[in-house]
Design an enzyme around this catalytic site. Structure first.
Site, PDB file in Angstrom:
ATOM      1  N   HIS A 255       0.802  -1.233   0.000  1.00 21.93           N
ATOM      2  CA  HIS A 255       0.000   0.000   0.000  1.00 21.93           C
ATOM      3  C   HIS A 255       0.830   1.275   0.000  1.00 21.93           C
ATOM      4  O   HIS A 255       0.450   2.263  -0.601  1.00 21.93           O
ATOM      5  CB  HIS A 255      -0.987   0.012   1.170  1.00 21.93           C
ATOM      6  CG  HIS A 255      -0.347   0.131   2.524  1.00 21.93           C
ATOM      7  ND1 HIS A 255       0.155  -0.964   3.196  1.00 21.93           N
ATOM      8  CD2 HIS A 255      -0.096   1.206   3.324  1.00 21.93           C
ATOM      9  CE1 HIS A 255       0.661  -0.564   4.363  1.00 21.93           C
ATOM     10  NE2 HIS A 255       0.531   0.752   4.457  1.00 21.93           N
ATOM     11  N   LYS A 259       5.875   5.629  -1.116  1.00 22.48           N
ATOM     12  CA  LYS A 259       6.689   6.496  -0.255  1.00 22.48           C
ATOM     13  C   LYS A 259       8.142   6.572  -0.721  1.00 22.48           C
ATOM     14  O   LYS A 259       8.879   7.456  -0.289  1.00 22.48           O
ATOM     15  CB  LYS A 259       6.625   6.009   1.207  1.00 22.48           C
ATOM     16  CG  LYS A 259       5.333   6.427   1.919  1.00 22.48           C
ATOM     17  CD  LYS A 259       5.333   6.011   3.384  1.00 22.48           C
ATOM     18  CE  LYS A 259       4.073   6.500   4.099  1.00 22.48           C
ATOM     19  NZ  LYS A 259       3.957   5.948   5.465  1.00 22.48           N
TER      20      LYS A 259
HETATM   21  P1  C2E Z   1      -2.319  10.244   6.871  1.00 24.45           P
HETATM   22  O1  C2E Z   1      -2.679  11.190   7.955  1.00 24.45           O
HETATM   23  O2  C2E Z   1      -2.894  10.505   5.523  1.00 24.45           O
HETATM   24  O3  C2E Z   1      -0.738  10.212   6.756  1.00 24.45           O
HETATM   25  C1  C2E Z   1      -0.095   9.539   5.700  1.00 24.45           C
HETATM   26  C2  C2E Z   1       1.367   9.430   5.982  1.00 24.45           C
HETATM   27  O4  C2E Z   1       1.932  10.747   6.123  1.00 24.45           O
HETATM   28  C3  C2E Z   1       1.705   8.733   7.310  1.00 24.45           C
HETATM   29  O5  C2E Z   1       1.687   7.359   7.115  1.00 24.45           O
HETATM   30  C4  C2E Z   1       3.086   9.305   7.571  1.00 24.45           C
HETATM   31  O6  C2E Z   1       4.081   8.671   6.774  1.00 24.45           O
HETATM   32  C5  C2E Z   1       2.962  10.728   7.087  1.00 24.45           C
HETATM   33  N1  C2E Z   1       2.584  11.636   8.185  1.00 24.45           N
HETATM   34  C6  C2E Z   1       1.330  11.983   8.575  1.00 24.45           C
HETATM   35  N2  C2E Z   1       1.384  12.869   9.602  1.00 24.45           N
HETATM   36  C7  C2E Z   1       2.696  13.064   9.872  1.00 24.45           C
HETATM   37  C8  C2E Z   1       3.418  13.884  10.824  1.00 24.45           C
HETATM   38  O7  C2E Z   1       2.854  14.615  11.640  1.00 24.45           O
HETATM   39  N3  C2E Z   1       4.782  13.825  10.796  1.00 24.45           N
HETATM   40  C9  C2E Z   1       5.455  13.024   9.899  1.00 24.45           C
HETATM   41  N4  C2E Z   1       6.789  13.014   9.924  1.00 24.45           N
HETATM   42  N5  C2E Z   1       4.804  12.253   8.991  1.00 24.45           N
HETATM   43  C10 C2E Z   1       3.450  12.264   8.981  1.00 24.45           C
HETATM   44  P2  C2E Z   1       1.460   6.393   8.370  1.00 24.45           P
HETATM   45  O8  C2E Z   1       2.374   6.764   9.488  1.00 24.45           O
HETATM   46  O9  C2E Z   1       1.585   4.981   7.834  1.00 24.45           O
HETATM   47  O10 C2E Z   1      -0.018   6.621   8.850  1.00 24.45           O
HETATM   48  C11 C2E Z   1      -1.112   6.113   8.119  1.00 24.45           C
HETATM   49  C12 C2E Z   1      -2.401   6.741   8.572  1.00 24.45           C
HETATM   50  O11 C2E Z   1      -2.667   6.380   9.930  1.00 24.45           O
HETATM   51  C13 C2E Z   1      -2.421   8.264   8.548  1.00 24.45           C
HETATM   52  O12 C2E Z   1      -2.709   8.733   7.255  1.00 24.45           O
HETATM   53  C14 C2E Z   1      -3.551   8.555   9.535  1.00 24.45           C
HETATM   54  O13 C2E Z   1      -4.798   8.368   8.928  1.00 24.45           O
HETATM   55  C15 C2E Z   1      -3.363   7.473  10.564  1.00 24.45           C
HETATM   56  N6  C2E Z   1      -2.526   7.987  11.675  1.00 24.45           N
HETATM   57  C16 C2E Z   1      -1.228   7.763  11.888  1.00 24.45           C
HETATM   58  N7  C2E Z   1      -0.825   8.391  13.025  1.00 24.45           N
HETATM   59  C17 C2E Z   1      -1.910   9.010  13.525  1.00 24.45           C
HETATM   60  C18 C2E Z   1      -2.135   9.830  14.696  1.00 24.45           C
HETATM   61  O14 C2E Z   1      -1.210  10.086  15.494  1.00 24.45           O
HETATM   62  N8  C2E Z   1      -3.408  10.273  14.887  1.00 24.45           N
HETATM   63  C19 C2E Z   1      -4.424   9.980  14.021  1.00 24.45           C
HETATM   64  N9  C2E Z   1      -5.652  10.457  14.272  1.00 24.45           N
HETATM   65  N10 C2E Z   1      -4.242   9.245  12.901  1.00 24.45           N
HETATM   66  C20 C2E Z   1      -2.995   8.766  12.669  1.00 24.45           C
HETATM   67 FE    FE Z   2      -0.249   5.534   2.977  1.00 23.59          FE
HETATM   68 FE    FE Z   3       1.165   2.097   6.157  1.00 26.09          FE
END
Ligand code: C2E
Ligand code: FE
Ligand code: FE
Ligand code: SIN
Ligand code: SIN
Length: 409
Positions: A255, A259
């Site tokens: 998925h 990246k």
């Molecule tokens: P998303 O919010 O669309 O984020 C997609 C990807 O963007 C994340 O994949 C991560 O690689 C990056 N990203 C998002 N926010 C940040 C950030 O604040 N800092 C950095 N350095 N990178 C960021 P990832 O980690 O696989 O997360 C997948 C999805 O899981 C996210 O999609 C979001 O929907 C959820 N998620 C992850 N962490 C959190 C969180 O702390 N709170 C909430 N509510 N959702 C989260």
């Molecule tokens: Fe993704």
């Molecule tokens: Fe993932």
């Protein structure tokens, strides 16, 4: 490949034809779990065995790979037993170990009354733990046509028409090995496919160290199990269900491969992203989609749907939305997809990915407790997630937790 002519003479051709048909279905499957499942299904139906398991050779041990057991669990129910993680040494302390050690097929009429000179032991601990009674066993080595041992298949408790446990017929003891060569080749292919995909994931992982092999195997397994329940509920034909379940496990693992196209200073940033940075990261969906543009196989097609649409949200507030040309330079996000406009596999992976991202540590966040993560999933029903997928996810929580335990780290 194929059978040596002498073997044609030995068996009635109807039985050979039936075995060839069974074997053919192996070729439609890509992933090791789906292949093991299919091999057990065919071997058990040929021998009318109540249960069976396959162990895979891993250096000097046999790692438990897959299990069926009609008495303990139904094929259609979510089953955490298949994610149990253990291995046994290749030695004569176990039956499967003995088969791997010697290459002999072993047929046992009553596991609890082995002859005193038996070269192997039967370990009754598994029975006691599971509440099962093993009686007859047929354990066969799985050799490729080149004579390399890939694993051991153990069939348990052959039954007569009335469902009573009987020994494995001599005829079955001769037929199962015909299936075993082809099973070994299919297993080899399944392992290779899994490794190839994990290698692709590693490339993305070099960029995003938190997007690990363990994470993607969990997301793949959650997605496969969620799909399975969805398919049972929607009465999807069994062959179709098995094929789609096979594809989604592998496609879900890919998925986030998009990246690879995101710069390090954004991806590895230890804090919250700025709006511009987040806009850049949104493109990982499009980059992933591009990798599977040449849709030569059903696996490419599903990988494309998942890579492109796993951040779309049920209520239409996700990304990247509908894009007329994903090859365009500096591609802009389109108007979001919603509800059934989002392909089912992507709706499933959306939930699986977020749950796993929440309970995992990321460069930008600590790992959350299961309870807190489950709250987010539950309250996301009808907003971020397809409510039906959320419901299924909660129904199979024991399997989800078994998967978490199997793929740690
Ligand atoms: P998303 O919010 O669309 O984020 C997609 C990807 O963007 C994340 O994949 C991560 O690689 C990056 N990203 C998002 N926010 C940040 C950030 O604040 N800092 C950095 N350095 N990178 C960021 P990832 O980690 O696989 O997360 C997948 C999805 O899981 C996210 O999609 C979001 O929907 C959820 N998620 C992850 N962490 C959190 C969180 O702390 N709170 C909430 N509510 N959702 C989260
Ligand atoms: Fe993704
Ligand atoms: Fe993932
Ligand atoms: C098992 O049944 O799970 C392996 C041990 C044995 O073959 O006795
Ligand atoms: C694609 O380019 O194949 C997906 C975008 C769309 O569905 O419009």
């Amino acid at each position: 490949m194929g059978f040596r002519p002498s073997q044609y003479v030995q068996y009635p051709s109807s039985e050979i034809t039936s075995i060839m048909k069974r074997i053919e279905e192996f070729n439609y499957l890509q992933d090791i779990d789906a292949i093991l499942d299919k091999i057990l299904e065919e071997a058990r139906s040929l021998s009318n065995a109540d249960a069976g398991s396959i162990f895979i050779v891993e250096s000097d041990r046999l790692r438990f790979g897959y299990v069926h057991n009609d008495t303990l669990f139904k094929q259609d129910e979510a089953n955490e037993q298949i994610y149990v993680d253990f291995s046994v040494p290749i030695n004569s302390q176990s039956i499967v170990g003995y088969v791997a050690l010697t290459g002999n097929t072993v047929a046992i009429d009553d596991a609890y009354h082995l002859p005193p000179d038996s070269p192997f032991g039967f370990n009754a601990a598994y029975d006691r733990k599971a509440g099962y009674q093993t009686r007859s066993i047929l354990a066969v080595p799985l050799y490729t046509f080149h004579g390399r041992l890939v694993g051991v298949m153990q069939l348990i408790n052959a039954k007569d028409e009335k469902g009573r446990v009987i020994p494995f017929f001599k005829k079955i003891q001769d037929l199962i090995p015909l299936l075993a060569n082809n099973a070994a080749v299919a297993i080899d292919r399944g392992i290779m496919n899994r490794e190839m995909i994990l290698r692709m994931v590693k490339m993305a992982e070099l960029r995003d160290p938190m997007e690990t092999g363990a994470h993607v195997q969990r997301v793949g397994a959650y997605s496969a199990e969620i799909y399975h329940q969805w398919a049972v509920k929607h009465k999807i034909d069994k062959q179709e269900k098995n094929r789609q379940k096979d594809l989604i496990r592998l496609a879900a693992m890919l998925h986030d491969v998009g990246k690879v196209g995101i710069p390090d200073h954004i991806l590895k940033k230890p804090d919250k992203l700025t709006k511009n940075e987040f806009n850049a990261i949104k493109r990982h969906t499009v980059y992933g989609g591009r990798l599977f543009m040449n849709q030569t196989s059903s696996l490419d097609q599903m990988s494309m749907q998942i890579a492109l649409c796993h951040h779309e949200k049920w209520d239409g507030s996700g990304y990247p939305g509908k894009i007329s040309n994903i090859m365009q330079k500096d591609v802009k996000m389109g108007s979001p997809r919603q509800k059934s406009e989002i392909p089912l596999p992507a709706r499933i992976v959306a939930l699986a990915d977020v749950y796993d991202a929440l309970v995992s540590r990321r460069s930008y966040k600590k790992s959350w407790s299961r309870e807190k993560a489950l709250d987010v999933i539950e309250s996301g029903a009808g907003e971020h997630f397809d409510p039906e997928i959320v419901e299924i996810f909660f129904q199979i929580l024991p399997v989800i937790h078994a998967i978490e335990n199997k793929f740690k780290g």
